[in-house]
Design a protein around this motif. Structure first.
Motif, PDB file in Angstrom:
ATOM      1  N   ILE A 196      -4.854   5.194   3.468  1.00  0.00           N
ATOM      2  CA  ILE A 196      -5.171   6.439   3.803  1.00  0.00           C
ATOM      3  C   ILE A 196      -5.399   6.517   5.255  1.00  0.00           C
ATOM      4  CG2 ILE A 196      -7.048   8.182   3.425  1.00  0.00           C
ATOM      5  CD1 ILE A 196      -7.928   6.964   0.823  1.00  0.00           C
ATOM      6  N   THR A 197      -4.859   7.831   5.870  1.00  0.00           N
ATOM      7  CA  THR A 197      -4.776   7.950   7.097  1.00  0.00           C
ATOM      8  C   THR A 197      -5.426   9.350   7.516  1.00  0.00           C
ATOM      9  OG1 THR A 197      -2.661   9.378   6.932  1.00  0.00           O
ATOM     10  CG2 THR A 197      -2.209   6.948   7.318  1.00  0.00           C
ATOM     11  N   GLY A 198      -5.539   9.812   8.864  1.00  0.00           N
ATOM     12  CA  GLY A 198      -6.421  10.787   9.150  1.00  0.00           C
ATOM     13  C   GLY A 198      -7.479  10.652   9.916  1.00  0.00           C
ATOM     14  N   ASN A 199      -8.202  11.489  10.212  1.00  0.00           N
ATOM     15  CA  ASN A 199      -9.310  11.503  11.437  1.00  0.00           C
ATOM     16  C   ASN A 199     -10.816  11.801  10.793  1.00  0.00           C
ATOM     17  OD1 ASN A 199      -7.483  11.424  13.536  1.00  0.00           O
ATOM     18  ND2 ASN A 199      -7.061  13.639  13.207  1.00  0.00           N
ATOM     19  N   ILE A 221      -8.806   0.416  -2.395  1.00  0.00           N
ATOM     20  CA  ILE A 221      -8.070   0.413  -3.834  1.00  0.00           C
ATOM     21  C   ILE A 221      -8.641   1.631  -4.443  1.00  0.00           C
ATOM     22  CG2 ILE A 221      -8.435  -1.118  -5.803  1.00  0.00           C
ATOM     23  CD1 ILE A 221      -9.367  -3.374  -4.119  1.00  0.00           C
ATOM     24  N   LEU A 222      -7.501   2.111  -5.155  1.00  0.00           N
ATOM     25  CA  LEU A 222      -7.605   3.328  -6.316  1.00  0.00           C
ATOM     26  C   LEU A 222      -7.695   2.632  -7.764  1.00  0.00           C
ATOM     27  CD1 LEU A 222      -8.168   6.259  -6.786  1.00  0.00           C
ATOM     28  CD2 LEU A 222      -5.699   6.531  -6.697  1.00  0.00           C
ATOM     29  N   PRO A 228       0.735  -1.251  -0.041  1.00  0.00           N
ATOM     30  CA  PRO A 228      -0.026  -0.044  -0.012  1.00  0.00           C
ATOM     31  C   PRO A 228       0.804   1.386  -0.159  1.00  0.00           C
ATOM     32  CG  PRO A 228       0.094  -0.852   2.252  1.00  0.00           C
ATOM     33  CD  PRO A 228       0.774  -1.975   1.365  1.00  0.00           C
ATOM     34  N   PHE A 229       0.219   2.193  -0.607  1.00  0.00           N
ATOM     35  CA  PHE A 229       0.835   3.592  -0.618  1.00  0.00           C
ATOM     36  C   PHE A 229       0.194   4.657   0.576  1.00  0.00           C
ATOM     37  CE2 PHE A 229       1.154   8.158  -2.314  1.00  0.00           C
ATOM     38  CZ  PHE A 229       2.521   8.254  -2.155  1.00  0.00           C
ATOM     39  N   VAL A 230       1.014   4.946   1.419  1.00  0.00           N
ATOM     40  CA  VAL A 230       0.416   5.655   2.579  1.00  0.00           C
ATOM     41  C   VAL A 230       0.296   7.235   2.098  1.00  0.00           C
ATOM     42  CG1 VAL A 230       0.679   6.662   4.902  1.00  0.00           C
ATOM     43  CG2 VAL A 230       1.504   4.162   4.107  1.00  0.00           C
ATOM     44  N   ILE A 231      -0.968   7.817   2.435  1.00  0.00           N
ATOM     45  CA  ILE A 231      -1.216   9.219   2.206  1.00  0.00           C
ATOM     46  C   ILE A 231      -2.426   9.587   3.306  1.00  0.00           C
ATOM     47  CG2 ILE A 231      -3.055   8.493   0.296  1.00  0.00           C
ATOM     48  CD1 ILE A 231      -1.971  10.873  -1.135  1.00  0.00           C
ATOM     49  N   ILE A 268     -13.139   7.825   6.082  1.00  0.00           N
ATOM     50  CA  ILE A 268     -12.707   7.110   7.161  1.00  0.00           C
ATOM     51  C   ILE A 268     -11.484   6.647   6.626  1.00  0.00           C
ATOM     52  CG2 ILE A 268     -13.327   4.989   8.525  1.00  0.00           C
ATOM     53  CD1 ILE A 268     -16.036   5.449   7.773  1.00  0.00           C
ATOM     54  N   PRO A 269     -10.386   6.536   7.675  1.00  0.00           N
ATOM     55  CA  PRO A 269      -9.114   6.091   7.266  1.00  0.00           C
ATOM     56  C   PRO A 269      -9.013   4.305   7.204  1.00  0.00           C
ATOM     57  CG  PRO A 269      -8.984   7.453   9.165  1.00  0.00           C
ATOM     58  CD  PRO A 269     -10.594   7.315   8.912  1.00  0.00           C
TER      59      PRO A 269
END
Length: 242
Positions: free
Chosen positions: A193-196, A159-160, A69-72, A154-155
């Motif tokens: 995908i990271t974040g809140n 798949i993109l 995975p590519f972390v963004i 949602i983090p």
């Protein structure tokens, strides 16, 4: 005789078309991904012309196999790079001409069923000139296209699905002759995908069902105004909008 000639010309056009595919992704001014994209697949799957085939989803039967995975972080721009013919080649040669579209799906769904939400699309910015297609924008950028990952989703792992649609032969359907019709250059890779964010993806659809109408009807009939072209599926989901 005229119809036979058209079919022959289309077959020849398909035979020399570059095998355009996604080679890598990055964050602008960041480090490019080395493991986010799927391995280079057999050329017989590029482009996809049979809109009844599961190849239309990602051109591989297992989109989760051995893909790092590519972390963004949500809310950041992602830059998608295309290559032609071989994994390390530049974006050059006889490239597709048309719009591009990007879809997200939760990784655990494996792309099956009504799980794809459109997050970005670009046709030609409402311009009538064919030179304004998304493919031209990618070409002028040296093979990349950049867009935003919605900041409130949602983090998790997704798949993109990225796609350039070649409209050269899309004045006929993808039913009577698979050398004719729209040519779909689709690729998938995995994002972490990271974040809140707390928002689920909106308006999920099935890729196969959404594209099904192009099975027996032309995607881009002769005489259609370029500026009025509409891509398959709902409007893209953007932050804060249903």
């Amino acid at each position: 005789m005229k119809l036979a000639l058209i079919a022959l010309v289309s077959c020849l056009a398909l035979s020399v078309k570059s095998y355009t595919f996604v080679s890598s992704v990055s964050i602008p001014f960041g480090i490019a991904s080395t493991g986010a994209t799927l391995p280079y697949y057999h050329r017989k799957n590029v482009p996809v012309v049979d809109v009844q085939s599961t190849d239309l989803i990602c051109r591989t039967p297992d989109i989760t196999a051995k893909v790092g995975p590519f972390v963004i972080e949500a809310g950041n721009n992602i830059r998608v790079y295309w290559a032609s013919d071989t994994p390390n080649s530049p974006y050059s040669g006889n490239k597709p001409t048309g719009p591009c579209v990007f879809w997200l799906s939760p990784l655990e769904k494996k792309g099956v069923g009504k799980v794809w939400s459109k997050v970005h699309e670009y046709t030609n910015d409402g311009k009538a000139s064919g030179s304004a297609w998304c493919s031209a924008k990618i070409d002028s950028n040296g093979g990349f296209y950049e867009f935003n990952i919605p900041s409130d989703i949602i983090p998790g792992k997704y798949i993109l699905r990225s796609e350039i649609i070649d409209l050269l032969d899309a004045y006929v359907s993808n039913y009577d002759d698979y050398a004719m019709g729209a040519h779909f250059y689709s690729n998938c890779f995995v994002l972490d995908i990271t974040g809140n964010g707390t928002a689920p993806l909106k308006n999920p659809v099935s890729i196969l069902e959404t594209y099904k109408k192009y099975y027996k009807t032309p995607m881009f009939p002769i005489g259609t105004d370029d500026s009025k072209f509409t891509l398959p599926g709902p409007a893209p989901y953007t932050t804060g909008k249903p």
